[in-house]
Scaffold this motif. Structure first.
Motif, PDB file in Angstrom:
ATOM      1  N   VAL A 128      42.462  37.131  42.734  1.00  0.00           N
ATOM      2  CA  VAL A 128      42.970  38.374  42.141  1.00  0.00           C
ATOM      3  C   VAL A 128      44.183  38.803  42.956  1.00  0.00           C
ATOM      4  O   VAL A 128      44.075  39.072  44.159  1.00  0.00           O
ATOM      5  CB  VAL A 128      41.895  39.477  42.138  1.00  0.00           C
ATOM      6  CG1 VAL A 128      42.455  40.778  41.553  1.00  0.00           C
ATOM      7  CG2 VAL A 128      40.676  39.027  41.339  1.00  0.00           C
TER       8      VAL A 128
ATOM      9  N   SER B 254      44.379  42.311  32.133  1.00  0.00           N
ATOM     10  CA  SER B 254      44.177  43.017  33.398  1.00  0.00           C
ATOM     11  C   SER B 254      43.311  44.254  33.250  1.00  0.00           C
ATOM     12  O   SER B 254      43.030  44.935  34.241  1.00  0.00           O
ATOM     13  CB  SER B 254      45.524  43.410  34.009  1.00  0.00           C
ATOM     14  OG  SER B 254      46.290  42.270  34.321  1.00  0.00           O
TER      15      SER B 254
ATOM     16  N   SER C 125      46.715  44.267  38.700  1.00  0.00           N
ATOM     17  CA  SER C 125      46.365  42.969  39.281  1.00  0.00           C
ATOM     18  C   SER C 125      45.981  42.010  38.163  1.00  0.00           C
ATOM     19  O   SER C 125      45.776  42.412  37.013  1.00  0.00           O
ATOM     20  CB  SER C 125      45.202  43.116  40.268  1.00  0.00           C
ATOM     21  OG  SER C 125      44.062  43.662  39.616  1.00  0.00           O
TER      22      SER C 125
ATOM     23  N   ALA D  23      43.603  38.231  37.566  1.00  0.00           N
ATOM     24  CA  ALA D  23      42.737  37.173  38.082  1.00  0.00           C
ATOM     25  C   ALA D  23      43.240  35.832  37.556  1.00  0.00           C
ATOM     26  O   ALA D  23      43.371  35.649  36.344  1.00  0.00           O
ATOM     27  CB  ALA D  23      41.298  37.409  37.638  1.00  0.00           C
TER      28      ALA D  23
ATOM     29  N   ASP E 159      39.393  38.798  45.891  1.00  0.00           N
ATOM     30  CA  ASP E 159      40.418  39.820  45.677  1.00  0.00           C
ATOM     31  C   ASP E 159      41.341  39.855  46.899  1.00  0.00           C
ATOM     32  O   ASP E 159      40.897  40.111  48.023  1.00  0.00           O
ATOM     33  CB  ASP E 159      39.744  41.180  45.481  1.00  0.00           C
ATOM     34  CG  ASP E 159      40.728  42.319  45.275  1.00  0.00           C
ATOM     35  OD1 ASP E 159      41.930  42.045  45.066  1.00  0.00           O
ATOM     36  OD2 ASP E 159      40.299  43.486  45.321  1.00  0.00           O
TER      37      ASP E 159
ATOM     38  N   THR F  10      44.312  41.759  46.866  1.00  0.00           N
ATOM     39  CA  THR F  10      45.277  42.842  46.622  1.00  0.00           C
ATOM     40  C   THR F  10      45.249  43.908  47.701  1.00  0.00           C
ATOM     41  O   THR F  10      46.107  44.797  47.713  1.00  0.00           O
ATOM     42  CB  THR F  10      45.008  43.521  45.264  1.00  0.00           C
ATOM     43  OG1 THR F  10      43.683  44.078  45.268  1.00  0.00           O
ATOM     44  CG2 THR F  10      45.139  42.519  44.124  1.00  0.00           C
TER      45      THR F  10
ATOM     46  N   LEU G 243      34.462  39.127  45.473  1.00  0.00           N
ATOM     47  CA  LEU G 243      33.985  39.887  44.322  1.00  0.00           C
ATOM     48  C   LEU G 243      32.829  39.191  43.623  1.00  0.00           C
ATOM     49  O   LEU G 243      31.887  39.838  43.178  1.00  0.00           O
ATOM     50  CB  LEU G 243      35.120  40.099  43.312  1.00  0.00           C
ATOM     51  CG  LEU G 243      36.308  40.946  43.765  1.00  0.00           C
ATOM     52  CD1 LEU G 243      37.282  41.125  42.616  1.00  0.00           C
ATOM     53  CD2 LEU G 243      35.851  42.294  44.302  1.00  0.00           C
TER      54      LEU G 243
ATOM     55  N   GLY H 110      32.362  42.710  48.092  1.00  0.00           N
ATOM     56  CA  GLY H 110      32.673  43.760  47.140  1.00  0.00           C
ATOM     57  C   GLY H 110      31.467  44.631  46.832  1.00  0.00           C
ATOM     58  O   GLY H 110      30.316  44.233  47.010  1.00  0.00           O
TER      59      GLY H 110
ATOM     60  N   THR I  20      35.680  48.279  45.464  1.00  0.00           N
ATOM     61  CA  THR I  20      36.864  47.991  44.666  1.00  0.00           C
ATOM     62  C   THR I  20      36.578  48.340  43.221  1.00  0.00           C
ATOM     63  O   THR I  20      35.429  48.538  42.828  1.00  0.00           O
ATOM     64  CB  THR I  20      37.238  46.493  44.734  1.00  0.00           C
ATOM     65  OG1 THR I  20      36.222  45.740  44.092  1.00  0.00           O
ATOM     66  CG2 THR I  20      37.420  46.029  46.156  1.00  0.00           C
TER      67      THR I  20
ATOM     68  N   LYS J 110      37.719  44.403  39.072  1.00  0.00           N
ATOM     69  CA  LYS J 110      38.899  43.551  39.005  1.00  0.00           C
ATOM     70  C   LYS J 110      38.594  42.156  38.498  1.00  0.00           C
ATOM     71  O   LYS J 110      39.497  41.342  38.345  1.00  0.00           O
ATOM     72  CB  LYS J 110      39.552  43.457  40.393  1.00  0.00           C
ATOM     73  CG  LYS J 110      40.141  44.781  40.888  1.00  0.00           C
ATOM     74  CD  LYS J 110      40.848  44.586  42.210  1.00  0.00           C
ATOM     75  CE  LYS J 110      41.543  45.870  42.660  1.00  0.00           C
ATOM     76  NZ  LYS J 110      42.267  45.679  43.919  1.00  0.00           N
ATOM     77  N   SER J 111      37.334  41.871  38.265  1.00  0.00           N
ATOM     78  CA  SER J 111      36.929  40.516  37.900  1.00  0.00           C
ATOM     79  C   SER J 111      35.788  40.570  36.912  1.00  0.00           C
ATOM     80  O   SER J 111      34.992  41.515  36.924  1.00  0.00           O
ATOM     81  CB  SER J 111      36.473  39.771  39.166  1.00  0.00           C
ATOM     82  OG  SER J 111      35.689  38.648  38.860  1.00  0.00           O
TER      83      SER J 111
END
Length: 340
Positions: A103, A117, A122, A124, A190, A192, A199, A219, A238, A241-242
């Motif tokens: 990510v 996204s 961000s 993946a 991740d 970022t 994650l 995560g 976080t 994000k995934s």
């Protein structure tokens, strides 16, 4: 040349020249094509086409806040869309092509549809190692958004038939290949923030990653699934994000009971190594040799097989090791057993 249909389902096609030509034509037209990767089957769409990617969410019944992993033919293609940190460079050089998703921040001029996204800045990204996935990405010359090719929250598919059974004609075509060798979704890291964050665990273990980039954090979603084992472990929170971070995920139709010390007569048993409990209606052993890689490769196929039976009321699973690849296997099982 006409693509050859394979097996019972009329949207499964063979992985030959005509099959790949048809798959590329369908993808360019905004259709959905399922294809094998080394992890699980992916449900692919042109990642630069927002409407096509929206079709993934519709076909899977997937929550719109759950991002999509975008697959590339090589690292150079990914670097045109995301910003590679020094740690990302090391991980990509070590593990790509392969079952690792990174990510990373989107490039300012990134042409990947924002829906991939899920509203974040961000993206993946992954370069798969499966030869058929690589061939498809090379031939079409486009990045492909491709979550697992199953109805959202259900058991991930490791064969073309699993895909067809779960999604039916919502998929334009399914490229038939051998059963996926890894059998678990990719490890997701991740990058970022100020420190790498795990994650989603996968066949590349935490130890594998830390050998390349040093200590990584866990995560929030993984922490919640492992709260009882992580006392005193440093974690970080976080956003989503995934994929694969929802508490209930990978779920069979039948109830799943973990850490079983006994088994009922109307239950199936999912065993490991020498831990075989007496009294089950049917028993499948993930790995008689206690090989965690073999267990990971067999997990989703075993759940599919047991979940299709009509003579059992549930599935009991013996305790599995929590070290190494066992972390990823137990993560999938705990999400599969979570309240729905």
């Amino acid at each position: 040349m006409t693509a050859t249909r394979s097996g019972t389902y009329d949207n499964i096609i063979t992985a030959d020249t005509a099959g790949f030509d048809l798959a590329c034509d369908l993808l360019r037209a905004g259709g959905l094509v399922a294809f094998p990767t080394e992890t699980v089957y992916g449900l692919g769409a042109d990642a630069t086409n927002g409407k096509a990617c929206a079709g993934i969410y519709e076909a899977k019944g997937r929550p719109s806040f759950n991002p999509l992993i975008v697959h590339f033919s090589d690292k150079a293609a990914a670097a045109k869309r995301v910003i590679f940190t020094s740690q990302a460079e090391k991980l990509a050089q070590t593990f790509w092509p392969g079952p690792l998703t990174l990510v990373l921040p989107r490039q300012e001029n990134c042409d990947i549809a924002p829906i991939c996204s899920a509203g974040l800045d961000s993206l993946a990204v992954r370069v798969p190692g499966h030869p058929l996935a690589h061939q498809l990405l090379e031939q079409i010359g486009l990045p492909l958004a491709a979550p697992s090719a199953n109805a959202s929250g259900k058991i991930s598919p490791t064969t073309a038939e699993h895909v067809a059974s779960s999604l039916g004609n919502r998929v334009s075509c399914i490229i038939k290949g051998p059963a996926c060798t890894v059998g678990l979704e990719s490890t997701v890291i991740d990058l970022t923030g100020s420190a790498p964050v795990l994650l989603r665990p996968g066949t590349l273990t935490r130890e594998d990653i830390e050998a390349v980039v040093g200590p990584i954090l866990l995560g929030q979603s993984l922490m919640e699934c492992k709260a009882e084992e992580l006392s005193g472990t440093e974690i970080t929170t976080t956003g989503l994000k995934s994929p694969g971070l929802l508490k209930s995920h990978y779920a069979p139709r039948l109830p799943l009971r973990l850490n079983a010390r006994h088994v009922l007569a109307d239950e199936a048993l999912l065993s490991f190594g020498s831990i075989v409990l007496a009294g089950a209606a049917v028993t499948l052993n993930l790995s008689p040799a206690e090989d965690l890689r073999e267990a990971a490769a067999n997990l989703f196929a075993a759940l599919h097989e047991l979940d299709s039976r009509t003579d059992i009321a549930g599935i009991a699973v013996v305790p599995l090791p929590e070290h190494g690849l066992g972390l990823a296997i137990n993560d999938r099982l705990k999400r599969a057993a979570a309240p729905r």
